[in-house]
Scaffold this active site. Structure first.
Site, mmCIF file in Angstrom:
data_model
loop_
_atom_site.group_PDB
_atom_site.id
_atom_site.type_symbol
_atom_site.label_atom_id
_atom_site.label_comp_id
_atom_site.label_asym_id
_atom_site.label_seq_id
_atom_site.Cartn_x
_atom_site.Cartn_y
_atom_site.Cartn_z
ATOM 1 N N GLU A 41 -20.078 7.391 20.105
ATOM 2 C CA GLU A 41 -19.245 8.489 20.580
ATOM 3 C C GLU A 41 -18.876 9.423 19.423
ATOM 4 O OE1 GLU A 41 -14.650 8.856 22.322
ATOM 5 O OE2 GLU A 41 -15.703 6.944 22.335
ATOM 6 N N LYS A 112 -16.754 12.052 28.808
ATOM 7 C CA LYS A 112 -15.824 10.933 28.736
ATOM 8 C C LYS A 112 -14.652 11.136 29.693
ATOM 9 C CE LYS A 112 -13.055 8.166 25.535
ATOM 10 N NZ LYS A 112 -12.857 7.768 24.136
ATOM 11 N N CYS A 151 -16.673 5.302 25.898
ATOM 12 C CA CYS A 151 -15.396 4.595 25.923
ATOM 13 C C CYS A 151 -15.164 3.996 24.558
ATOM 14 C CB CYS A 151 -15.412 3.500 26.978
ATOM 15 S SG CYS A 151 -13.856 2.602 27.077
ATOM 16 N N GLY A 303 0.605 -8.281 -12.310
ATOM 17 C CA GLY A 303 0.451 -9.715 -12.490
ATOM 18 C C GLY A 303 0.743 -10.498 -11.229
ATOM 19 N N SER A 307 -1.126 -6.706 -6.162
ATOM 20 C CA SER A 307 -1.931 -5.815 -7.004
ATOM 21 C C SER A 307 -3.254 -6.473 -7.389
ATOM 22 C CB SER A 307 -1.153 -5.407 -8.254
ATOM 23 O OG SER A 307 -0.844 -6.516 -9.071
ATOM 24 N N THR A 410 -0.149 -0.822 -3.494
ATOM 25 C CA THR A 410 -0.316 -2.274 -3.451
ATOM 26 C C THR A 410 0.707 -2.971 -2.553
ATOM 27 O OG1 THR A 410 1.053 -2.552 -5.432
ATOM 28 C CG2 THR A 410 -1.316 -2.300 -5.765
#
Length: 553
Positions: A41, A112, A151, A303, A307, A410
């Site tokens: 689509e 559609k 669809c 650390g 992340s 993060t």
């Protein structure tokens, strides 16, 4: 008959580029002897084009591309392509259509049929620009009657087209079946979420067997803003047996021979939710960065686990040479966190730079003093904790400016739900890579990744230590929010409550989580766009008032 399902990775708005991609895939299919090629689509213009459709020349450009394809494939197999075309029912709107390109001409086969809105937001977005659609057409080719339907969702509980009686009175599938078809061609653009592929395959197989038709479902692949499309196009015979499955999270030209068994073309499903999430996030990150015109990414390395996983995804998506890790220690950063961050970067081959923020913290404290002296301090104040986060956000975005790179955020879903982040600080970034993973899921994907690599890429100490933002001495996440092992199950239940539990009273943890969830909406509205992999992602499947106050008598 041989039908080629062209599993395209379209760039939204890049009609010229998509035209070339479709043409190349169609020529590959022609070499394989395809009798008909089918795209997903809206493959020609890309999914969710939004206000692109309102541009005066956009529809004209799509029509020009259709004619270009017709000219180029004049001697090739017919091509059924998803594209916007002028509406014949509503002035000023377009139709989301399946268009047949054949023998140097093109014609609309199917339009559609839209509901008023969709739970996932897809139909709700598009219905503003497209007409509601009134037809699902039939294509006659090589003695076959092929019913063509567009669809985006193939999961029954999401309102699949084969179960839905639309407000307009249309039931697309049943109308085709009643008119008599040998096969259904399903042109789809179904966004990925965990578990949707398996559920969709079960439903499609049931439909093929129940109505005794071949069923060909071609799905889009690629990342488009928040949405990720996993491909895995499908073909079933009239008994519901799977004939073919396309590649997952990759472009593919899947040629299905209805006279054969197609066993060699059945690609494997992902073996776990963690593998599917990893592959989805990798594809989504790669496409977001590249489709935004960038090549590089900047990741702040603390650390911690979040992340670490984002950096691993970035390296997989973009290559180690295009990822820079930034360490920004404060007086509260533990030596172990710095060691873990450097070890991760070494394991991945990522270049790092260390920018201590203590001098900037002192400078901010001095600069802010005249203003802060106007207001009395209070217990639990986090002003200077937030200053640390905002210093780091400024450093990351400044490096991104120089590097012509994007900052990858993060933050995870658990933190976002609780508002456990600092706006304009650790909430900065162009893309929330893991923003739809709870903390529990983050750890699960990280464990899968180390197993997948067959090495301790993410150091074991990152798994073992208690999560902490390290903004004050001895700080732990559990000081501010419930422990993740308690928080995450409650959060998932609140986002997807089972109907039978709606009237059950909430315990103290549930009430705390819910209250924080509602209060944090103002932050989520200002956070980076997030890659979606769950059924209820923030921003699309979830909405709450920003200026509200949830209180009951």
């Amino acid at each position: 008959m041989k039908i080629a399902l062209l599993q395209c990775n379209s760039v939204t708005g890049d009609v010229a580029g998509n035209q070339t991609r479709i043409l190349e895939a169609a020529r590959r299919a022609a070499e394989a002897g395809a009798d008909l090629c089918v795209t997903p689509e809206l493959a020609l213009c890309g999914v969710t084009p939004g206000h692109y459709l309102c541009a005066a020349d956009f529809a004209q450009g799509c029509r020009a591309a259709l004619q270009n394809l017709a000219d180029a494939l004049k001697d090739g197999p017919p091509l059924l392509v998803g594209a916007p075309v002028p509406s014949v029912y509503a002035v000023g709107l377009l139709s989301n259509a399946g268009v047949l390109v054949d023998k140097g001409k093109w014609q609309v086969i199917s339009r559609k049929v839209y509901q008023n809105m969709g739970r996932s937001g897809g139909q709700g977005d598009d219905v503003r620009y497209f007409d509601r659609g009134v037809s699902c057409g039939i294509l006659t080719l090589g003695g076959w009657r092929l019913g063509v339907v567009l669809c985006e969702d193939a999961v029954a509980e999401e309102g699949a087209f084969w179960q839905t009686q639309y407000a307009s009175g249309h039931n697309p599938l049943m109308e085709l079946i009643q008119r008599g078809v040998d096969a259904v061609v399903h042109m789809a653009a179904a966004p990925f979420c965990v578990g949707a592929q398996e559920a969709g395959e079960h439903m499609l197989s049931h439909v093929a067997a129940r109505h005794h038709v071949h069923l060909f479902s071609v799905n889009l692949v690629g990342g488009n803003d928040s949405r990720i499309y996993n491909g895995q196009s499908l073909a079933f015979d009239p008994t519901g047996q799977l004939l073919a499955r396309g590649k997952a999270f990759a472009e593919d030209v899947l040629v299905v021979d209805t006279a054969g068994h197609g066993a060699d073309a059945v690609e494997e499903l992902c073996q776990s939710a963690e593998e599917a999430e990893w592959r989805a996030l990798t594809l989504g990150t790669r496409d977001f960065v590249h489709k935004c015109g960038a090549q590089r990414a900047i990741v702040g390395l603390s650390g911690g686990m979040d992340s670490a996983l984002v950096c691993c995804i970035a390296v997989e998506a973009l290559g180690a040479g295009n990822v820079t890790g930034v360490l920004m220690p404060s007086p509260y950063s533990s030596e172990g966190s710095l060691t873990d961050a450097r070890q991760l970067a070494d394991n991945l081959g990522v270049t790092t730079v260390t920018l201590p923020i203590e001098p900037l913290m002192r400078a901010f404290e001095a600069a802010l003093k005249p203003g802060l002296d106007l207001f009395p301090p209070y217990e639990g104040e986090v002003t200077f904790e937030n200053v640390q986060a905002r210093i780091r956000g400024t450093l990351l975005t400044s490096l991104a400016n120089r590097a012509k790179a994007l900052v990858l955020n993060t933050g995870n879903k658990s933190e976002g739900a609780m508002g456990y982040c600092t706006l304009y600080g650790d909430a900065v970034g162009a893309l929330g890579v893991i923003a739809d993973l709870t903390k529990t899921q983050v750890y699960a994907v990280a464990r899968w990744y180390n197993t997948y690599r067959g090495a301790e890429i993410i150091p074991q100490n990152v798994f073992d230590k208690a999560p902490s933002a390290e903004l004050r001495p001895g700080q732990k996440d559990a000081d501010s929010i419930p422990p993740y092992e308690e928080l995450d199950p409650v959060l998932e239940a609140l986002l997807e409550p089972p109907a039978e539990s709606v009237d059950k009273p909430l315990d103290d943890v549930c009430r705390e989580v819910r209250d924080k969830l509602f209060r944090a909406e103002f932050k989520r509205r200002q956070e980076p766009l997030a890659l979606h992999v769950s059924r209820v992602p923030f921003g699309a499947g979830w909405q709450a008032p920003v200026a509200g106050r949830y209180r009951l008598p």
